[in-house]
Scaffold this motif. Structure first.
Motif, PDB file in Angstrom:
ATOM      1  N   MET A   1      39.134  25.968  31.351  1.00 20.12           N
ATOM      2  CA  MET A   1      38.401  27.114  31.278  1.00 20.12           C
ATOM      3  C   MET A   1      39.065  27.821  32.063  1.00 20.12           C
ATOM      4  SD  MET A   1      34.777  27.165  33.024  1.00 20.12           S
ATOM      5  CE  MET A   1      34.223  28.631  33.058  1.00 20.12           C
ATOM      6  N   ARG A   2      38.800  29.105  31.151  1.00 21.60           N
ATOM      7  CA  ARG A   2      40.022  30.010  31.957  1.00 21.60           C
ATOM      8  C   ARG A   2      38.242  31.196  33.022  1.00 21.60           C
ATOM      9  NH1 ARG A   2      44.361  32.821  29.585  1.00 21.60           N
ATOM     10  NH2 ARG A   2      44.602  34.605  29.969  1.00 21.60           N
ATOM     11  N   LEU A   3      39.210  31.507  33.843  1.00 20.25           N
ATOM     12  CA  LEU A   3      38.038  32.700  34.561  1.00 20.25           C
ATOM     13  C   LEU A   3      38.642  33.830  34.016  1.00 20.25           C
ATOM     14  CD1 LEU A   3      39.108  30.974  38.302  1.00 20.25           C
ATOM     15  CD2 LEU A   3      37.318  30.364  36.670  1.00 20.25           C
ATOM     16  N   LEU A   4      37.296  34.326  34.088  1.00 16.92           N
ATOM     17  CA  LEU A   4      37.216  36.642  34.478  1.00 16.92           C
ATOM     18  C   LEU A   4      38.059  36.531  35.216  1.00 16.92           C
ATOM     19  CD1 LEU A   4      33.782  36.834  34.012  1.00 16.92           C
ATOM     20  CD2 LEU A   4      35.268  36.925  32.215  1.00 16.92           C
ATOM     21  N   ARG A   5      38.209  37.573  35.337  1.00 17.94           N
ATOM     22  CA  ARG A   5      39.567  38.050  35.701  1.00 17.94           C
ATOM     23  C   ARG A   5      39.042  38.886  37.540  1.00 17.94           C
ATOM     24  NH1 ARG A   5      44.674  42.718  35.665  1.00 17.94           N
ATOM     25  NH2 ARG A   5      44.838  43.286  37.723  1.00 17.94           N
ATOM     26  N   SER A   6      38.011  39.029  37.364  1.00 21.86           N
ATOM     27  CA  SER A   6      37.040  39.204  38.588  1.00 21.86           C
ATOM     28  C   SER A   6      36.670  37.898  39.458  1.00 21.86           C
ATOM     29  CB  SER A   6      35.483  39.737  38.405  1.00 21.86           C
ATOM     30  OG  SER A   6      35.157  39.110  36.975  1.00 21.86           O
ATOM     31  N   THR A   7      36.315  36.796  39.582  1.00 24.95           N
ATOM     32  CA  THR A   7      36.132  36.148  39.353  1.00 24.95           C
ATOM     33  C   THR A   7      37.609  35.510  40.389  1.00 24.95           C
ATOM     34  OG1 THR A   7      34.778  34.707  37.563  1.00 24.95           O
ATOM     35  CG2 THR A   7      35.906  33.542  39.469  1.00 24.95           C
ATOM     36  N   ASP A   8      39.060  35.743  39.852  1.00 27.62           N
ATOM     37  CA  ASP A   8      40.214  35.453  39.580  1.00 27.62           C
ATOM     38  C   ASP A   8      40.037  36.171  41.667  1.00 27.62           C
ATOM     39  OD1 ASP A   8      42.588  34.578  40.917  1.00 27.62           O
ATOM     40  OD2 ASP A   8      43.421  36.217  39.457  1.00 27.62           O
ATOM     41  N   LEU A   9      39.859  37.860  41.375  1.00 26.23           N
ATOM     42  CA  LEU A   9      40.260  39.287  42.052  1.00 26.23           C
ATOM     43  C   LEU A   9      38.553  38.183  43.428  1.00 26.23           C
ATOM     44  CD1 LEU A   9      42.045  40.698  43.286  1.00 26.23           C
ATOM     45  CD2 LEU A   9      39.707  42.190  41.908  1.00 26.23           C
ATOM     46  N   ALA A  10      38.030  37.680  42.972  1.00 24.06           N
ATOM     47  CA  ALA A  10      37.104  37.645  44.079  1.00 24.06           C
ATOM     48  C   ALA A  10      37.344  36.355  45.307  1.00 24.06           C
ATOM     49  CB  ALA A  10      35.679  37.376  44.240  1.00 24.06           C
ATOM     50  N   LEU A  11      37.934  35.384  44.288  1.00 24.48           N
ATOM     51  CA  LEU A  11      38.884  34.603  45.075  1.00 24.48           C
ATOM     52  C   LEU A  11      39.883  34.625  45.596  1.00 24.48           C
ATOM     53  CD1 LEU A  11      38.453  30.935  42.425  1.00 24.48           C
ATOM     54  CD2 LEU A  11      37.091  31.897  45.060  1.00 24.48           C
ATOM     55  N   ARG A  12      40.607  35.466  45.844  1.00 30.15           N
ATOM     56  CA  ARG A  12      41.694  36.039  45.937  1.00 30.15           C
ATOM     57  C   ARG A  12      41.321  36.991  47.035  1.00 30.15           C
ATOM     58  NH1 ARG A  12      46.357  38.046  43.129  1.00 30.15           N
ATOM     59  NH2 ARG A  12      44.353  39.395  41.736  1.00 30.15           N
ATOM     60  N   VAL A  13      40.036  37.541  47.334  1.00 29.22           N
ATOM     61  CA  VAL A  13      40.222  38.719  48.426  1.00 29.22           C
ATOM     62  C   VAL A  13      39.376  38.038  49.345  1.00 29.22           C
ATOM     63  CG1 VAL A  13      38.515  40.361  48.766  1.00 29.22           C
ATOM     64  CG2 VAL A  13      39.556  40.531  46.266  1.00 29.22           C
ATOM     65  N   LEU A  14      38.440  37.145  48.965  1.00 30.35           N
ATOM     66  CA  LEU A  14      38.025  36.340  50.191  1.00 30.35           C
ATOM     67  C   LEU A  14      39.475  35.346  50.951  1.00 30.35           C
ATOM     68  CD1 LEU A  14      35.009  34.661  48.750  1.00 30.35           C
ATOM     69  CD2 LEU A  14      35.151  36.537  50.078  1.00 30.35           C
ATOM     70  N   MET A  15      40.297  34.969  50.419  1.00 32.92           N
ATOM     71  CA  MET A  15      41.222  33.943  50.515  1.00 32.92           C
ATOM     72  C   MET A  15      42.025  34.886  51.770  1.00 32.92           C
ATOM     73  SD  MET A  15      42.160  31.820  47.440  1.00 32.92           S
ATOM     74  CE  MET A  15      43.730  31.148  48.433  1.00 32.92           C
ATOM     75  N   ARG A  16      42.485  35.898  51.192  1.00 29.96           N
ATOM     76  CA  ARG A  16      43.604  36.541  51.791  1.00 29.96           C
ATOM     77  C   ARG A  16      42.919  37.170  53.243  1.00 29.96           C
ATOM     78  NH1 ARG A  16      48.475  39.278  51.599  1.00 29.96           N
ATOM     79  NH2 ARG A  16      48.155  41.232  52.715  1.00 29.96           N
ATOM     80  N   LEU A  17      41.414  37.710  53.045  1.00 28.18           N
ATOM     81  CA  LEU A  17      40.513  38.230  54.188  1.00 28.18           C
ATOM     82  C   LEU A  17      40.409  36.784  55.312  1.00 28.18           C
ATOM     83  CD1 LEU A  17      37.690  39.732  53.074  1.00 28.18           C
ATOM     84  CD2 LEU A  17      39.941  40.665  54.521  1.00 28.18           C
ATOM     85  N   ALA A  18      39.968  35.724  55.307  1.00 26.04           N
ATOM     86  CA  ALA A  18      40.188  34.077  55.644  1.00 26.04           C
ATOM     87  C   ALA A  18      41.758  34.159  56.300  1.00 26.04           C
ATOM     88  CB  ALA A  18      39.981  33.014  54.410  1.00 26.04           C
ATOM     89  N   ALA A  19      42.428  34.472  55.501  1.00 24.06           N
ATOM     90  CA  ALA A  19      43.942  34.738  56.142  1.00 24.06           C
ATOM     91  C   ALA A  19      44.166  35.196  56.877  1.00 24.06           C
ATOM     92  CB  ALA A  19      44.770  34.225  55.158  1.00 24.06           C
ATOM     93  N   ALA A  20      43.680  36.767  56.842  1.00 26.40           N
ATOM     94  CA  ALA A  20      44.181  37.662  57.698  1.00 26.40           C
ATOM     95  C   ALA A  20      42.773  37.240  58.999  1.00 26.40           C
ATOM     96  CB  ALA A  20      43.371  38.388  57.249  1.00 26.40           C
ATOM     97  N   ARG A  21      41.901  36.933  59.296  1.00 29.76           N
ATOM     98  CA  ARG A  21      41.021  36.843  60.112  1.00 29.76           C
ATOM     99  C   ARG A  21      41.657  35.698  61.223  1.00 29.76           C
ATOM    100  NH1 ARG A  21      35.091  34.276  59.829  1.00 29.76           N
ATOM    101  NH2 ARG A  21      34.811  34.284  62.778  1.00 29.76           N
ATOM    102  N   ASP A  22      42.876  34.631  59.917  1.00 27.78           N
ATOM    103  CA  ASP A  22      43.595  33.783  61.211  1.00 27.78           C
ATOM    104  C   ASP A  22      44.365  33.842  61.692  1.00 27.78           C
ATOM    105  OD1 ASP A  22      41.111  31.304  60.220  1.00 27.78           O
ATOM    106  OD2 ASP A  22      42.011  30.734  58.635  1.00 27.78           O
ATOM    107  N   ALA A  23      44.977  34.807  61.163  1.00 27.29           N
ATOM    108  CA  ALA A  23      46.686  35.371  61.682  1.00 27.29           C
ATOM    109  C   ALA A  23      45.973  36.037  63.291  1.00 27.29           C
ATOM    110  CB  ALA A  23      46.882  35.898  61.290  1.00 27.29           C
ATOM    111  N   ASP A  24      44.894  37.049  62.621  1.00 30.08           N
ATOM    112  CA  ASP A  24      44.716  38.209  63.871  1.00 30.08           C
ATOM    113  C   ASP A  24      43.608  38.720  64.053  1.00 30.08           C
ATOM    114  OD1 ASP A  24      44.497  40.507  65.989  1.00 30.08           O
ATOM    115  OD2 ASP A  24      45.438  41.388  64.221  1.00 30.08           O
ATOM    116  N   PRO A  25      42.266  38.000  64.969  1.00 30.29           N
ATOM    117  CA  PRO A  25      40.889  38.561  64.534  1.00 30.29           C
ATOM    118  C   PRO A  25      40.589  39.744  64.502  1.00 30.29           C
ATOM    119  CG  PRO A  25      41.529  36.532  65.971  1.00 30.29           C
ATOM    120  CD  PRO A  25      42.380  37.034  65.595  1.00 30.29           C
ATOM    121  N   THR A  26      41.301  40.552  65.186  1.00 27.43           N
ATOM    122  CA  THR A  26      41.344  41.926  65.092  1.00 27.43           C
ATOM    123  C   THR A  26      41.318  42.134  63.585  1.00 27.43           C
ATOM    124  OG1 THR A  26      43.265  42.689  66.092  1.00 27.43           O
ATOM    125  CG2 THR A  26      40.833  41.574  67.576  1.00 27.43           C
ATOM    126  N   ALA A  27      41.680  41.895  63.145  1.00 27.07           N
ATOM    127  CA  ALA A  27      42.328  42.674  61.631  1.00 27.07           C
ATOM    128  C   ALA A  27      41.315  42.993  61.077  1.00 27.07           C
ATOM    129  CB  ALA A  27      43.511  42.096  61.216  1.00 27.07           C
TER     130      ALA A  27
END
Length: 151
Positions: A1-27
Motif C-alpha cells: 500500500m502506498r501512503l499519501l504524502r500528507s500521511t508520511d509528512l504527518a508521521l514524520r512531523v510527530l516523530m520529529r517533535l517527539a525526538a526534539a522533546r526527548d532531547a530538550d523538553p524546552t525545545a
C-alpha cells in the motif's frame, strides 16, 4: 500500500517533535523549522500541522516563544489510527467509476474488492499497537534530529 504524502509528512512531523522533546523538553521548533529539516515545502507542512493540531496531537503557538509542542495524546497516538485518519477508510480501488470512466463490469460478482478491503484493514490493524513514542525510541530519535537540512 502506498501512503499519501500528507500521511508520511504527518508521521514524520510527530516523530520529529517527539525526538526534539526527548532531547530538550524546552525545545519548540516552528513549522518552518520542521519543514526545512524534512526538506518539504512550508505550505505542505503547515497544512499537515493544522490537521494534527485539530486532532489534538500537537499544539502550535505563534509569536515569540511560540512553536510546535507534541501533546501527550500525540506521544501515545496509535500509528494505525493516524494513518486511517489521513488516508481515509475508503476502497483501495474505485469500482463505481467516475465521470470519465465507466463502472467496473465485474462489480456485481467481484471478490477482489472485498479481498482488497480486508488487506487494507489488516495493514491498518498491524499499525494499531504502534505509538509515536515507539517510533522514536533508541537510536531513531537522535538520528532524526541529526539529519541536516538539504542546501
Amino acid at each position: 500500500m502506498r501512503l499519501l504524502r500528507s500521511t508520511d509528512l504527518a508521521l514524520r512531523v510527530l516523530m520529529r517533535l517527539a525526538a526534539a522533546r526527548d532531547a530538550d523538553p524546552t525545545a519548540n521548533p516552528t513549522t518552518r523549522d520542521v519543514a526545512a529539516a524534512m526538506d518539504v515545502p512550508y505550505t505542505h507542512a503547515a497544512k499537515v500541522v493544522a490537521e494534527l493540531q485539530h486532532m489534538n496531537l500537537l499544539t502550535a503557538r505563534r509569536g515569540r516563544g511560540g512553536g510546535l509542542t507534541l501533546t501527550e495524546q500525540g506521544r501515545t497516538a496509535s500509528v494505525g489510527a493516524l494513518v486511517r485518519s489521513f488516508e481515509g477508510e475508503g476502497d483501495v480501488v474505485d469500482c463505481e467509476g467516475t465521470a470519465t470512466s465507466a463502472p467496473c463490469p465485474l462489480s456485481p460478482a467481484c471478490r477482489l474488492r472485498g479481498a482488497l478491503r480486508r488487506a487494507q484493514e489488516a495493514f491498518f490493524a498491524s499499525l494499531d499497537p504502534i505509538t509515536v513514542s515507539d517510533l522514536t525510541g533508541d537510536a531513531t530519535g537522535p538520528l532524526l534530529l541529526g539529519i541536516p537540512p538539504r542546501p
